[in-house]
Motif scaffolding. Structure first.
Motif, PDB file in Angstrom:
ATOM      1  N   ALA B 161       0.834  -1.207   0.000  1.00 55.21           N
ATOM      2  CA  ALA B 161       0.000   0.000   0.000  1.00 55.21           C
ATOM      3  C   ALA B 161       0.864   1.251   0.000  1.00 55.21           C
ATOM      4  O   ALA B 161       0.603   2.203  -0.745  1.00 55.21           O
ATOM      5  N   ILE B 220      -5.313  -2.120   1.121  1.00 50.01           N
ATOM      6  CA  ILE B 220      -6.110  -1.492   2.182  1.00 50.01           C
ATOM      7  C   ILE B 220      -7.203  -2.463   2.625  1.00 50.01           C
ATOM      8  O   ILE B 220      -7.445  -2.655   3.820  1.00 50.01           O
ATOM      9  N   ALA B 222      -7.197  -5.785   2.303  1.00 48.58           N
ATOM     10  CA  ALA B 222      -6.624  -6.959   2.966  1.00 48.58           C
ATOM     11  C   ALA B 222      -6.261  -6.647   4.419  1.00 48.58           C
ATOM     12  O   ALA B 222      -6.533  -7.446   5.328  1.00 48.58           O
ATOM     13  N   SER B 223      -5.665  -5.469   4.639  1.00 42.75           N
ATOM     14  CA  SER B 223      -5.302  -5.076   6.009  1.00 42.75           C
ATOM     15  C   SER B 223      -6.557  -4.894   6.852  1.00 42.75           C
ATOM     16  O   SER B 223      -6.637  -5.381   7.990  1.00 42.75           O
ATOM     17  N   ALA B 224      -7.561  -4.188   6.307  1.00 40.96           N
ATOM     18  CA  ALA B 224      -8.787  -3.930   7.064  1.00 40.96           C
ATOM     19  C   ALA B 224      -9.512  -5.245   7.377  1.00 40.96           C
ATOM     20  O   ALA B 224     -10.046  -5.408   8.488  1.00 40.96           O
TER      21      ALA B 224
END
Lengths: 240, 240
Positions: B161, B220, B222-224
């Motif tokens: 990201a 974003i 995947a992290s969230a």
């Protein structure tokens, strides 16, 4: 020399140095000196920041009273960023062709700041572009991040990382372009008094390197920690 | 008119238009026309990219043969980015004061590209700064992201990201600064033939908007998603 020509030349020389900005021959369209004192401008700016902090504090305490103090402070930071990016820097981007003659509060504040970087009054293309993008992108997104933190939303860390990186990168380019003009072309955009260079140009922008860098680090770590936990969970399920 | 003065003026005019770049009066220090043909330059560049893709494909298949195809393609993208940012754009940043006279492969490639944006040959401060930062920051970090993807490391999405946002933002500023020069000052940096503007300037850079934007969105998300799962897990543990 014929007197009309001499008069013309005198006018030109006078036009070129009738402002306090560096370089002294910078072309500042329609320059008018500030009506307000420096103390009243800076005092009002600090009071405005304090009001933003205070209102944000009260709002968060109402919406999410259990939010830890460091998180609350981070919300306050992003609301301040949102206000400065969207309203103050947006004001500059919108008016960048006629900043020299403005007597509004924001106009006079920019003219005061420009003593440390005259590019704000000379329609410098990079400064206009980076300020316009900061206003349009990082302004609204700063408010969004403030809401994401206050509501403990899963998008908080990915978005906090994005906004903080954008702020850092824009600021580094801001420093780099004026430093490059200084070292390669010998151009000084700041008045020679040290407090303009160090107090305005360096310090005011350095906040937007140090704080975003810390928040970026924290957010990258928080996202990676969560991903690691999910990976371990999947690994242990597979092993079962 | 006295002949020495006429000779001086002719020389000046000749100096100002003896290169094919726009604006025609751009000052390009030590300009020498390319020795290689356009076909050989572009052909070698494409062959180089193909070699980078091929070698990366083989390396990843050896290190992590089970890596899904989309992930493998993302590794190939970041290795290509790393090479272009660090070596090609780094070469420009290192030599930006004397690009006009270079006859190296990279030097000639930049002179060919500069037909669509002469700022690469005129020591433009913004282009130098954004290229230098791209080379120093996003070059090495692109290689790091490639490794993080190939090894399925938890830092992959946060770092992907960061690099993708940096590429997008730098590229948007790159477009914005030349567009602002065009609209506010009427300066054209591209030759008038449409294929230079659309084929080189627009298309070549548009890849670095579209692909990073997609990768940024994915990372974003995947992290969230991971953070949401960890939050839910903690919530269900508390409820027990």
């Amino acid at each position: 020399m014929a007197s009309p020509l001499r008069a013309l030349m005198n006018t030109t020389v006078y036009d070129a140095v009738k402002h306090p900005y560096y370089p002294l021959d910078a072309n500042i369209a329609g320059y008018v000196a500030n009506e307000s004192t420096v103390m009243s401008l800076l005092g009002s700016f600090v009071a405005g920041c304090a009001a933003i902090f205070g209102l944000t504090y009260l709002a968060v305490k109402k919406v999410n009273p259990r939010l830890p103090t460091t998180e609350l402070m981070t919300v306050m930071w992003f609301v301040l960023c949102g206000c400065i990016h969207f309203f103050f820097e947006g004001y500059f981007a919108y008016n960048h062709t006629n900043m020299g003659g403005l007597q509004t509060f924001f106009g006079q504040l920019w003219k005061e700041y420009a003593l440390s970087d005259s590019r704000y009054l000379t329609q410098n293309v990079f400064v206009f572009c980076v300020e316009a993008m900061t206003a349009v992108l990082w302004g609204p997104l700063s408010f969004l991040v403030a809401v994401l933190i206050a509501t403990e939303h899963p998008l908080r860390h990915p978005m906090q990382a994005a906004v903080s990186l954008g702020q850092c990168y824009g600021d580094l380019l801001y420093y780099a372009t004026s430093m490059a003009d200084h070292f390669y072309l010998g151009i000084e955009y700041s008045r020679p008094e040290a407090y303009y260079f160090w107090g305005y140009y360096f310090s005011a922008n350095f906040f937007w390197i140090v704080i975003p860098a810390m928040l970026l680090y924290n957010s990258i770590k928080a996202s990676a920690d969560a991903i690691r936990q999910v990976q371990e969970l999947k690994g242990s399920k597979k092993a079962m």
